[in-house]
Scaffold this active site. Structure first.
Site, short mmCIF file in Angstrom:
data_model
loop_
_atom_site.label_atom_id
_atom_site.label_comp_id
_atom_site.label_asym_id
_atom_site.label_seq_id
_atom_site.Cartn_x
_atom_site.Cartn_y
_atom_site.Cartn_z
N LYS A 83 -11.58 3.18 5.00
CA LYS A 83 -12.55 2.88 6.06
C LYS A 83 -12.84 4.13 6.87
O LYS A 83 -13.98 4.43 7.22
CB LYS A 83 -12.01 1.77 6.98
CG LYS A 83 -11.94 0.41 6.28
CD LYS A 83 -11.20 -0.62 7.13
CE LYS A 83 -10.90 -1.87 6.31
NZ LYS A 83 -10.06 -2.83 7.02
N GLN A 127 -6.01 -4.80 11.32
CA GLN A 127 -5.73 -4.73 9.89
C GLN A 127 -4.74 -5.82 9.48
O GLN A 127 -3.65 -5.91 10.03
CB GLN A 127 -5.18 -3.34 9.54
CG GLN A 127 -5.00 -3.10 8.06
CD GLN A 127 -6.30 -3.13 7.27
OE1 GLN A 127 -7.32 -2.59 7.71
NE2 GLN A 127 -6.29 -3.78 6.12
N ASP A 152 -15.43 -7.40 11.55
CA ASP A 152 -15.00 -8.13 10.37
C ASP A 152 -15.62 -9.54 10.32
O ASP A 152 -15.45 -10.25 9.33
CB ASP A 152 -13.46 -8.27 10.36
CG ASP A 152 -12.81 -7.13 9.58
OD1 ASP A 152 -13.38 -6.73 8.56
OD2 ASP A 152 -11.73 -6.66 10.00
#
Lengths: 337, 337
Positions: A83, A127, A152
């Site tokens: 990322k 995460q 997300d």
């Protein structure tokens, strides 16, 4: 970058299947049905780079993304690095907050709150998976992230907006990635039969919702209107095979190698592999192909019309879609003020 | 009330199919596979009556339900009367606000706001469908209802709670009704094949989510873990037949007569009919059976192991579940204070 019309694809398939019968090593032809994520991801990244420049010009700062990493899971670190690489290529400031494994829930909540309140932070990633002592609270942590920074699209309100077909700004990145891949193939899904293997809240289920919903006039009208079957751990293998064998498109999001074998795939089907797991077979280690998907790639690629590889398939596009979400939310938040 | 073990059901099925071959008018046997909603609804109503008495004792008033009806749609009026009948049997104060067809959106919003703010009102129903000039705003009106008074569980937050498998208090009534019916049949769905015809936001889609989700230990564990196929208007008839013919359970929520015919049903399958529409055939008018379901009942009942009739099937249980939702939310709201 490729965009073939249906006519071309049909010809290609016929040609391939003939080829398979007459030649035992049709390398070039076989390769041509592999749907790599790179060109699609690069196109998104290019768009993001332009949007990022506009943002910087307008607001005199770089968009900023913070990833919270708890503990030292190797795979998680790898994902975060991926990322970071893309974010920095686009021009986004990327920070990692690496908490120790034994952080208390309260401290983690506090971190999220601080990031929520910091006006210079445009996106927050928590995460996953969290360490065992926090895993039960995963949903609460995710919901603690402000929805206008939740790139997300995991938090309740975003998930919901998505479901409501209304003016949702962003889509769960992996769902968006599958959408981009299907748009690349450029065939309307209306009336097609799709099997989704996996019913997880953030992958299998929202994919099923997206692909089955009513086709309305929009740039995404191609990727709706399918008849969708949701298969999962409780589906008997015979039934799974039966459904897959009939399907025009099989999408697997399980995370176990060789869930999808060539016996399950109809000739000419499209196979999209979202799963990722580590393989420890001699072959995998020897060829340095330790990350594998759910699909028995080497066998299935001989039958499928299109197949996405792992790595280098859906995952690559997913990261690009995540970065695209960041820019979308950052601009929107600035506009709202 | 009936609750048969699998063994009994299997015997019954074998007996029935033999019977069908040897006798042309097996009235009693045929009737036995019809799954009427009445006994299930009555059980729920009885529970509600007890809960309602407790509520009245504790809070010195009757729980209160208000239905907003816009215009004079005959079917809507019929539905409202059904709800009123059950509500009053349970001991709930039932009010109807009948707005004129041409009410402005603002006035309708104001009505909802007033009901939201009135502490003596425990549940609000906005009877759908709305007239044409308001239909585009349906979602906004529904979302305007306070989620702790939204006994239809239509509003975003409730829908979402439901989806998140977390501590949702209530379920969309028709979804709860199907759940109750399946619990009555008392067979675990894990690994079973289910076809849902219809993908609407408040019926087909949440049903698919409920029935396919992971089986966890709860009183509802029997009704999850199925392999679910979502069929709809875009599904070709051949494919619909193919999926249904394989399915252990077919649930239809379309609202068009004879969508499900006997050719589509596997011997011994369970058929649940949620659809309702008006039939104008001579036969229907003559027998005063103007409301019909999606299933060709007379034919399918010869093949199915269980079949729900229309009327007198799912609809009946749905109203009971709606009233149960009211009591659940009313008690919860009182507790929260």
């Amino acid at each position: 970058m490729f965009r073939l019309s249906i006519k071309h694809i049909v010809k290609l398939t016929i040609f391939q299947s003939k080829f398979l019968i007459t030649d035992s090593s049709p390398k070039i032809q076989q390769k041509s049905n592999i749907l790599y994520g790179k060109p699609i991801a690069e196109r998104i990244i290019k768009r993001c780079q332009n949007e990022c420049m506009e943002f910087i010009e307008k607001y005199q700062r770089h968009p900023k993304l913070v990833t919270i990493l708890v503990g030292g899971n190797e795979s998680s670190k790898l994902y975060v690095r991926n990322k970071q690489r893309i974010a920095e290529r686009v021009g986004i400031e990327f920070h990692i907050i690496n908490h120790l494994m034994h952080i208390t829930p309260l401290n983690l909540f506090n971190t999220i709150q601080q990031l929520n309140n910091d006006d210079n932070i445009d996106g927050i990633i928590l995460q996953l998976p969290l360490p065992l002592h926090l895993i039960d609270k995963t949903e609460q942590f995710i919901n603690a992230i402000r929805s206008d920074k939740d790139i997300d699209a995991h938090s309740i309100s975003n998930y919901n907006l998505y479901r409501q077909k209304s003016t949702s700004l962003i889509t769960i990145p992996v769902v968006a990635a599958v959408r981009e891949i299907l748009l690349e193939i450029n065939e309307p899904l209306q009336g097609k039969d799709i099997v989704i293997i996996g019913r997880s809240k953030y992958v299998g289920t929202p994919l099923a919702l997206m692909l089955s919903q009513q086709t309305i006039e929009s740039k995404y009208s191609l990727v709706s209107g399918a008849t969708v079957t949701i298969c999962h751990r409780d589906t008997h293998l015979d039934n799974l095979t039966w459904y897959c064998k009939h399907a025009d498109i099989v999408i697997s999001a399980v995370g176990r190698p060789k869930v999808v074998t060539h016996r399950m795939i109809k000739e000419g089907a499209i196979v999209i592999d979202i799963g990722i797991s580590k393989s420890w077979t001699d072959k995998a280690v020897m060829h340095n192909r330790r990350f594998v998907g759910d699909v028995d790639f080497d066998e299935v690629k001989r039958i499928a019309r299109w197949i996405t590889p792992v790595p280098g398939g859906v995952g690559r596009v997913t990261v690009a879609c995540l970065i695209s979400n960041l820019l979308e939310l950052a601009r929107q938040r600035k506009k709202m003020k």
